[in-house]
Design a protein around this motif. Structure first.
Motif, mmCIF file in Angstrom:
data_model
loop_
_atom_site.group_PDB
_atom_site.id
_atom_site.type_symbol
_atom_site.label_atom_id
_atom_site.label_comp_id
_atom_site.label_asym_id
_atom_site.label_seq_id
_atom_site.Cartn_x
_atom_site.Cartn_y
_atom_site.Cartn_z
ATOM 1 N N LEU A 177 0.837 -1.198 0.000
ATOM 2 C CA LEU A 177 0.000 0.000 0.000
ATOM 3 C C LEU A 177 0.876 1.253 0.000
ATOM 4 N N VAL A 179 0.927 5.285 0.418
ATOM 5 C CA VAL A 179 0.183 6.432 0.942
ATOM 6 C C VAL A 179 0.718 7.686 0.277
ATOM 7 N N THR A 192 -4.575 6.207 -0.152
ATOM 8 C CA THR A 192 -3.865 4.933 -0.110
ATOM 9 C C THR A 192 -4.210 4.115 -1.345
ATOM 10 N N LYS A 240 -1.150 3.150 9.895
ATOM 11 C CA LYS A 240 -2.120 2.600 8.931
ATOM 12 C C LYS A 240 -3.324 2.045 9.667
#
Length: 410
Positions: A177, A179, A192, A240
């Motif tokens: 992921l 960001v 994200t 997160k």
């Protein structure tokens, strides 16, 4: 531009440039220079002897001494040491990432993979100017004003995602992921993306005045932002969330008590502390830095000790870390408004944060440059130092030249 040998007077912050200066080679071989015999000390070199223009070919430089540092952390008689310019020329450095086959250098113009002599091994040219980059060993992610592109280490494309907003900075967290943090610091929303699929998976709440620059916290599924463009400046911790969204936890609760800029480091992996440019330890452990929602009042980012290796006006200009050590580029004191942090010399140090000692160091000069970042390259026992020179203009009209140097700390 040159790397200059410097003599550091033990116990003071005075710096005298030695008489022998090693110029970057023009042969284009890209090999590092070997050590030479010490030169006699002459009068200090004038800062006007350096030029803002950068050579584009890599070559050798010279630096200071290695070995165990004395208590003050400064060697009394530096000896020559090799340094290699990996890249130089137009554009700005967005990131440098060591890999098994070389070093990825990400510029606004694209990505190159270079060996430790600076020779280009492969390249991926960007169709639009790049704005952010991150690498986790599996994926190299680059963002431009419209798209997020995921690359494999061989620079083949995995996926492309359409961005909600351009990314001014970004970090890769677990699960592939990315960001993305936009350039605005008012009602800033972090987006994200799943980099393998090229899809948007989450958006954060809006945050204001928490800073634009982002840095991943080692061994922790989160990142720190730094509010360097407002006063007072602070460090801000995010984690997160369950859906992949960025969740703000806390900020350093001192608001101007100490220096806050991008010259910070971490201790350990998972990180136990953030180390400020002046060597203060700010706590990153315990439930206070891990709970969502965060308990209040919180001890997260509270003062908890000091590094102890910095003296006088010394401070960390840029740094990296691993599970055992801090790798820091350390300035010996304040500079004039027209000088770069390392014009008159900086130490590249390997520091044990447990025993609070400098284990090895070399002294280098990186004249007339804004130091952007330092990344440890364990294969070379060296810091990859990125810097920039503005040849004129401001903002989008700025004329920038970059350089990337490999500076051994042993």
């Amino acid at each position: 531009m040159t790397f200059e040998r410097v003599l550091i007077v033990l116990g003071t912050s005075s710096l005298l440039a030695c008489g022998s200066v090693t110029e970057y080679g023009t042969s284009g071989t890209g090999s590092t220079g070997g050590a030479s015999s010490p030169a006699s000390v002459s009068t200090p070199a004038s800062s006007s002897s350096t030029s803002p223009s950068e050579p584009t070919a890599p070559g050798p430089g010279s630096g200071g001494t290695g070995g165990v540092a004395p208590p003050a952390g400064i060697p009394s008689v530096p000896q020559p040491a090799p340094g290699t310019q990996l890249s130089g020329g137009a554009g700005r450095v967005l990131g440098t990432f060591p890999y098994t086959t070389g070093i990825f250098v990400v510029l606004t113009s694209g990505v190159t993979l270079r060996d430790h002599s600076g020779a280009e091994l492969s390249a991926w040219p960007a169709q639009r100017p790049l704005t952010a980059a991150a690498f986790d060993g599996q994926y190299l992610v680059v963002a431009d004003g419209a798209f997020l592109t995921t690359l494999r280490p061989d620079l083949s494309v995995v996926s492309t995602a359409t961005l909600v907003e351009p990314c001014a900075d970004g970090v890769l967290l677990s699960g592939g992921l990315f960001v993305c943090g936009p350039a605005n610091d008012v009602d800033r929303i972090f987006y994200t993306y799943d980099v393998a699929l090229g899809t948007l998976v989450a958006s954060s709440l809006p945050y204001t005045y928490n800073g634009i620059p982002m840095r991943k916290v080692p061994g922790y599924d989160g990142f720190v932002t730094v509010s360097i463009d407002i006063s007072p400046s602070d460090y801000h911790l995010y984690k997160k969330g369950k859906k992949g969204e960025a969740v703000f936890l806390n900020e350093s609760p001192y608001h101007g008590d100490f220096r806050v800029d991008l010259g910070f480091a971490f201790v350990g992996s998972p990180a136990t502390h953030l180390v400020t440019p002046e060597g203060l330890f700010l706590k990153l452990t315990g439930t206070a830095c891990d709970q969502i929602p965060m308990p209040y009042p919180s001890e997260c980012l509270a003062k908890e000790g000091a590094l102890g290796t910095l003296t006088g006006a010394q401070h960390i200009v840029a740094a990296d870390s691993d599970a055992s050590y801090i790798y820091a580029l350390v300035s010996f004191g304040s500079t004039r408004f027209d000088e770069g942090e390392c014009d008159k010399g900086c130490a590249v140090q390997r520091i044990d944060p447990v025993s609070r000692t400098v284990l090895t160091q070399q002294i280098y000069s990186v004249p007339s440059a804004q130091i952007l970042a330092a990344v440890n390259d364990p294969a070379a026992d060296a810091l990859i130092v990125s810097s920039a020179v503005n040849l004129g203009g401001a903002g989008r009209d700025a004329v920038l030249r970059h350089r990337v140097d490999l500076l051994p700390y042993k």
